[in-house]
Structure formats: structure tokens, C-alpha cells
Motif scaffolding. Structure first.
Motif, PDB file in Angstrom:
ATOM      1  N   ALA A   1      -4.609  -3.035   0.283  1.00 49.52           N
ATOM      2  CA  ALA A   1      -3.721  -3.227   1.429  1.00 49.52           C
ATOM      3  C   ALA A   1      -2.590  -2.205   1.427  1.00 49.52           C
ATOM      4  O   ALA A   1      -2.153  -1.734   2.493  1.00 49.52           O
ATOM      5  CB  ALA A   1      -3.162  -4.646   1.418  1.00 49.52           C
ATOM      6  N   VAL A   2      -2.107  -1.841   0.233  1.00 50.31           N
ATOM      7  CA  VAL A   2      -1.072  -0.811   0.125  1.00 50.31           C
ATOM      8  C   VAL A   2      -1.598   0.520   0.643  1.00 50.31           C
ATOM      9  O   VAL A   2      -0.935   1.218   1.411  1.00 50.31           O
ATOM     10  CB  VAL A   2      -0.597  -0.671  -1.340  1.00 50.31           C
ATOM     11  CG1 VAL A   2       0.254   0.590  -1.521  1.00 50.31           C
ATOM     12  CG2 VAL A   2       0.191  -1.902  -1.762  1.00 50.31           C
ATOM     13  N   VAL A   3      -2.805   0.879   0.244  1.00 50.08           N
ATOM     14  CA  VAL A   3      -3.409   2.136   0.700  1.00 50.08           C
ATOM     15  C   VAL A   3      -3.542   2.128   2.217  1.00 50.08           C
ATOM     16  O   VAL A   3      -3.225   3.121   2.895  1.00 50.08           O
ATOM     17  CB  VAL A   3      -4.781   2.347   0.032  1.00 50.08           C
ATOM     18  CG1 VAL A   3      -5.505   3.540   0.653  1.00 50.08           C
ATOM     19  CG2 VAL A   3      -4.609   2.558  -1.473  1.00 50.08           C
ATOM     20  N   GLN A   4      -3.978   1.015   2.771  1.00 54.14           N
ATOM     21  CA  GLN A   4      -4.112   0.906   4.219  1.00 54.14           C
ATOM     22  C   GLN A   4      -2.753   1.072   4.899  1.00 54.14           C
ATOM     23  O   GLN A   4      -2.637   1.743   5.929  1.00 54.14           O
ATOM     24  CB  GLN A   4      -4.719  -0.449   4.588  1.00 54.14           C
ATOM     25  CG  GLN A   4      -4.943  -0.647   6.085  1.00 54.14           C
ATOM     26  CD  GLN A   4      -5.527  -2.015   6.402  1.00 54.14           C
ATOM     27  OE1 GLN A   4      -5.436  -2.944   5.616  1.00 54.14           O
ATOM     28  NE2 GLN A   4      -6.134  -2.140   7.576  1.00 54.14           N
ATOM     29  N   GLY A   5      -1.723   0.457   4.310  1.00 57.88           N
ATOM     30  CA  GLY A   5      -0.384   0.568   4.877  1.00 57.88           C
ATOM     31  C   GLY A   5       0.144   1.988   4.858  1.00 57.88           C
ATOM     32  O   GLY A   5       0.856   2.416   5.782  1.00 57.88           O
ATOM     33  N   ILE A   6      -0.187   2.741   3.827  1.00 56.12           N
ATOM     34  CA  ILE A   6       0.222   4.144   3.759  1.00 56.12           C
ATOM     35  C   ILE A   6      -0.456   4.937   4.872  1.00 56.12           C
ATOM     36  O   ILE A   6       0.187   5.716   5.594  1.00 56.12           O
ATOM     37  CB  ILE A   6      -0.124   4.746   2.386  1.00 56.12           C
ATOM     38  CG1 ILE A   6       0.697   4.075   1.284  1.00 56.12           C
ATOM     39  CG2 ILE A   6       0.136   6.261   2.388  1.00 56.12           C
ATOM     40  CD1 ILE A   6       0.251   4.440  -0.124  1.00 56.12           C
ATOM     41  N   HIS A   7      -1.752   4.739   5.041  1.00 57.06           N
ATOM     42  CA  HIS A   7      -2.496   5.456   6.079  1.00 57.06           C
ATOM     43  C   HIS A   7      -1.947   5.135   7.473  1.00 57.06           C
ATOM     44  O   HIS A   7      -1.885   6.018   8.343  1.00 57.06           O
ATOM     45  CB  HIS A   7      -3.977   5.098   6.024  1.00 57.06           C
ATOM     46  CG  HIS A   7      -4.718   5.754   4.908  1.00 57.06           C
ATOM     47  ND1 HIS A   7      -4.641   7.101   4.638  1.00 57.06           N
ATOM     48  CD2 HIS A   7      -5.595   5.238   3.987  1.00 57.06           C
ATOM     49  CE1 HIS A   7      -5.416   7.401   3.613  1.00 57.06           C
ATOM     50  NE2 HIS A   7      -6.001   6.285   3.190  1.00 57.06           N
ATOM     51  N   GLN A   8      -1.537   3.898   7.688  1.00 55.29           N
ATOM     52  CA  GLN A   8      -1.008   3.509   8.991  1.00 55.29           C
ATOM     53  C   GLN A   8       0.303   4.225   9.304  1.00 55.29           C
ATOM     54  O   GLN A   8       0.550   4.625  10.440  1.00 55.29           O
ATOM     55  CB  GLN A   8      -0.799   1.996   9.037  1.00 55.29           C
ATOM     56  CG  GLN A   8      -2.090   1.189   9.059  1.00 55.29           C
ATOM     57  CD  GLN A   8      -1.846  -0.294   8.890  1.00 55.29           C
ATOM     58  OE1 GLN A   8      -0.744  -0.731   8.511  1.00 55.29           O
ATOM     59  NE2 GLN A   8      -2.880  -1.096   9.160  1.00 55.29           N
ATOM     60  N   ARG A   9       1.141   4.403   8.287  1.00 52.58           N
ATOM     61  CA  ARG A   9       2.448   5.013   8.494  1.00 52.58           C
ATOM     62  C   ARG A   9       2.410   6.541   8.394  1.00 52.58           C
ATOM     63  O   ARG A   9       3.239   7.214   9.011  1.00 52.58           O
ATOM     64  CB  ARG A   9       3.436   4.438   7.473  1.00 52.58           C
ATOM     65  CG  ARG A   9       3.744   2.966   7.722  1.00 52.58           C
ATOM     66  CD  ARG A   9       4.360   2.293   6.496  1.00 52.58           C
ATOM     67  NE  ARG A   9       4.728   0.907   6.755  1.00 52.58           N
ATOM     68  CZ  ARG A   9       3.873  -0.107   6.738  1.00 52.58           C
ATOM     69  NH1 ARG A   9       2.587   0.109   6.485  1.00 52.58           N
ATOM     70  NH2 ARG A   9       4.299  -1.339   6.994  1.00 52.58           N
ATOM     71  N   SER A  10       1.495   7.055   7.602  1.00 52.51           N
ATOM     72  CA  SER A  10       1.380   8.509   7.415  1.00 52.51           C
ATOM     73  C   SER A  10      -0.102   8.881   7.562  1.00 52.51           C
ATOM     74  O   SER A  10      -0.802   9.148   6.577  1.00 52.51           O
ATOM     75  CB  SER A  10       1.898   8.909   6.031  1.00 52.51           C
ATOM     76  OG  SER A  10       3.243   8.525   5.861  1.00 52.51           O
ATOM     77  N   PRO A  11      -0.607   8.895   8.795  1.00 53.11           N
ATOM     78  CA  PRO A  11      -2.056   9.033   9.017  1.00 53.11           C
ATOM     79  C   PRO A  11      -2.653  10.364   8.589  1.00 53.11           C
ATOM     80  O   PRO A  11      -3.876  10.465   8.435  1.00 53.11           O
ATOM     81  CB  PRO A  11      -2.186   8.836  10.534  1.00 53.11           C
ATOM     82  CG  PRO A  11      -0.836   9.146  11.095  1.00 53.11           C
ATOM     83  CD  PRO A  11       0.144   8.724  10.049  1.00 53.11           C
TER      84      PRO A  11
END
Length: 321
Positions: A174-184
Motif C-alpha cells: 500500500a505504501v508503494v501504491q501511495g508513492i506512485h499516486q503522489r509521484s507517478p
């Protein structure tokens, strides 16, 4: 053809080859501009000189692997929000730290134009790391040649630490997904944990574990790293294995150690945490993963750092905690 024409032609050919070679080398080495580092104490580097003050309770070193990596990559923007004691919840929630400080949610540092993110997290979820180093040494005397710590954490035939690590995998995903969402557009690296215990042998004066709990400690760390690797791969991130390359650099390795043992060195490392040598080693591993072969060296402090009295107060606060 005259000698002059031959020499001229040779110069043109050599110049062309040098230009092509330089261009190929440049193309082979990726360039990053805006780097953000997220993580826990294995990223922040507690008590590795020198400690930053923003906030000091995060025990964030100017010579941790994010600082060394940023200097090696020559990035134009570098933000390190790693913090001792952080777990996956502190990516989106603030974290209270000793000496009346607060570390903002680490995801606050991410931007749409961030192009490189490292994250070293997971060991503090469900207090897995704290349970191991906080419990196992105290059990050694009860069965110094057995595995009392393994027995302690085995309840009804199930290892409770391994069960916690299985849940951690989803949290890190979920952390990795959150990073991708904020810094695509960012390259995301999930950093594994370096080796703490040796593959064979013991060193009770450094790692005060029972003999049979050395392989148990190692098995817990390998399980955690496997969970991080799976979380990274499933989320489109790159897992950086620091465990395998740190063979021969465990806490028992003497002058070759990357990890501090049980003793607290106010000017080197917190117990059971990376030394400066470990940070240099990890930075080199991460740089190689990115295709960069430049050597890693120490960096000068870029922010106000803590004095001895402040360090002592912080150390006392952490040890009481």
C-alpha cells in the motif's frame, strides 16, 4: 594520400569514437533531479555523526544512505524525511518523537515532479524489530545453547512474528501504491534490511542471543526482506537487496561490521543499528542498482546538527523509551 591527410582522418575517427563513447556512457547512466527518502531508523541512521535537528528526535544523520546517495547522484533536489521508530502508518500520519518533536507525514515530501524515491520501512510494523532485540537478549540466560526466543514467539504452534510479517507485506504494498499516486513518474526503490546475524557462529558479547536464536533472528530478517521484495515487485517498484551483499558485514564481523551490536556508541550508532560503514555500503548497493558506478564518500553536514549535551538528552530519552 598524403601523411597530413592520413593524420587528419585519424583524428576525425578518434574524435568520433570518443564522442560516441561518451554519449553511450551518458545514456547508460540515468539522471535524477528530485530525490525523496522515506523510511525508519535503518534509513535515518541514529547517532551516525552528525545528527540533524529537523526534528532531532528522528535521529536523522547527515551521513545516512540517502545523504550519501544524493551526493553520489548529484541530484538538484533532495529531501530526507526518514525517522527513527517510523512504521507504515507514518507515511500518511504524523509521528511524535522524543524531545517534543513531530515528524510530519512522510508522504508530504512527495511531489508530482519527484523522480526518485527510496523507502526503507516495515521492520517496526507490529513492533517486529523491537520485539526481537527487546526480548531475545533477556531470554539468553534461561537457555544459552537453545532457542528460547523462538520458543517465546511460538504460540499454539504458530510464530507470531512471522504472522505479523505476512501482514506487513500488504502494508508495504500500500505504501508503494501511495508513492506512485503522489509521484507517478518516480523510480521507486524499496530498500531491504542488511544482515544482522552471521550465517554461522556466535558473538554473545556483541549479539547477546542464545546460540539457537542466531538462526532464528536470521530467519525473521529473511522473511521480512522476502515480504518487502514481494510488495515491491507487485507494485511496480524495484527491491534493493542489501542482505545478500552484506555477507561478512554482520554485527559479529568486528572491524568489517556494518551493524552495531548491543552497546550504545553515542558517536557511532544506536544498538542493533547501522554504522556509518553500513550506510556507505548500502548507498553503493543502491547506486549500482540505479546503474551508477561512482564511488560513495562521506558528505559534509548540510543542516544544523546536534551538540553533545543534546545528543545525551536524546539518548537518555530513547533508552528510557
Amino acid at each position: 594520400m598524403t601523411l597530413r591527410r592520413v593524420l587528419t582522418a585519424a583524428v576525425v575517427v578518434v574524435t568520433s569514437l570518443v564522442t560516441v563513447g561518451a554519449g553511450a556512457a551518458a545514456a547508460a547512466t540515468p539522471s535524477y533531479s528530485r530525490y525523496v527518502a522515506l523510511g525508519d531508523s535503518y534509513t535515518s541512521g541514529p547517532f551516525i555523526p552528525f545528527l540533524r535537528l529537523d526534528p532531532i528526535g528522528c535521529v536523522r544523520s547527515t551521513n545516512n544512505y540517502p545523504a550519501l546517495l544524493a551526493a553520489t547522484l548529484h541530484v538538484s533536489s533532495y529531501t530526507d524525511v526518514s525517522c527513527g521508530g517510523a512504521d507504515t502508518t507514518n507515511m500518511t500520519n504524523p509521528q511524535s518523537v522524543p524531545l517534543f518533536g513531530t515528524n510530519k507525514p512522510q508522504f508530504n515530501a512527495l511531489r508530482a515532479d519527484t523522480d526518485l524515491v527510496t523507502v526503507g520501512i516495515g521492520g517496526n510494523d507490529d513492533s517486529v524489530f523491537g520485539n526481537v532485540v527487546g526480548t531475545c537478549p533477556g531470554l539468553r540466560d534461561s537457555d544459552p545453547h537453545g532457542a528460547p526466543c523462538k520458543a517465546h514467539f511460538t504460540v499454539n504452534g504458530q510464530d507470531v512474528l512471522l504472522a505479523s510479517i505476512a501482514a506487513t507485506q500488504g502494508k508495504v504494498a500500500a505504501v508503494v501504491q501511495g508513492i506512485h499516486q503522489r509521484s507517478p513518474h518516480a523510480k521507486v526503490l524499496v530498500i531491504g534490511y542488511p544482515r544482522i546475524a552471521p550465517p554461522t557462529g556466535t558473538c554473545p558479547d556483541v549479539l547477546p542471543f542464545a546460540d539457537g536464536d542466531y538462526p532464528y533472528l536470521d530467519s525473521i530478517e529473511r522473511a521480512l526482506n522476502a515480504a518487502l521484495s514481494t510488495a515491491a515487485g507487485g507494485g511496480g517498484a524495484t527491491y534493493v537487496d542489501t542482505y545478500t551483499p552484506s555477507l561478512g558485514h554482520d554485527a559479529c564481523a568486528g572491524s568489517n561490521a556494518w551493524i552495531q551490536g548491543k552497546n550504545f556508541n553515542l558517536f557511532a550508532a544506536y544498538p542493533y543499528h547501522p554504522l556509518k560503514a553500513g550506510m556507505v555500503g548500502e548507498a553503493a548497493i543502491i547506486a549500482r542498482t540505479l546503474g551508477v558506478s561512482r564511488s560513495v564518500t562521506s558528505v559534509a553536514p548540510t543542516a544544523p546538527t546536534a551538540g553533545v549535551s543534546t545528543l545525551t538528552k536524546l539518548a537518555n530519552a530513547l533508552l528510557k523509551g
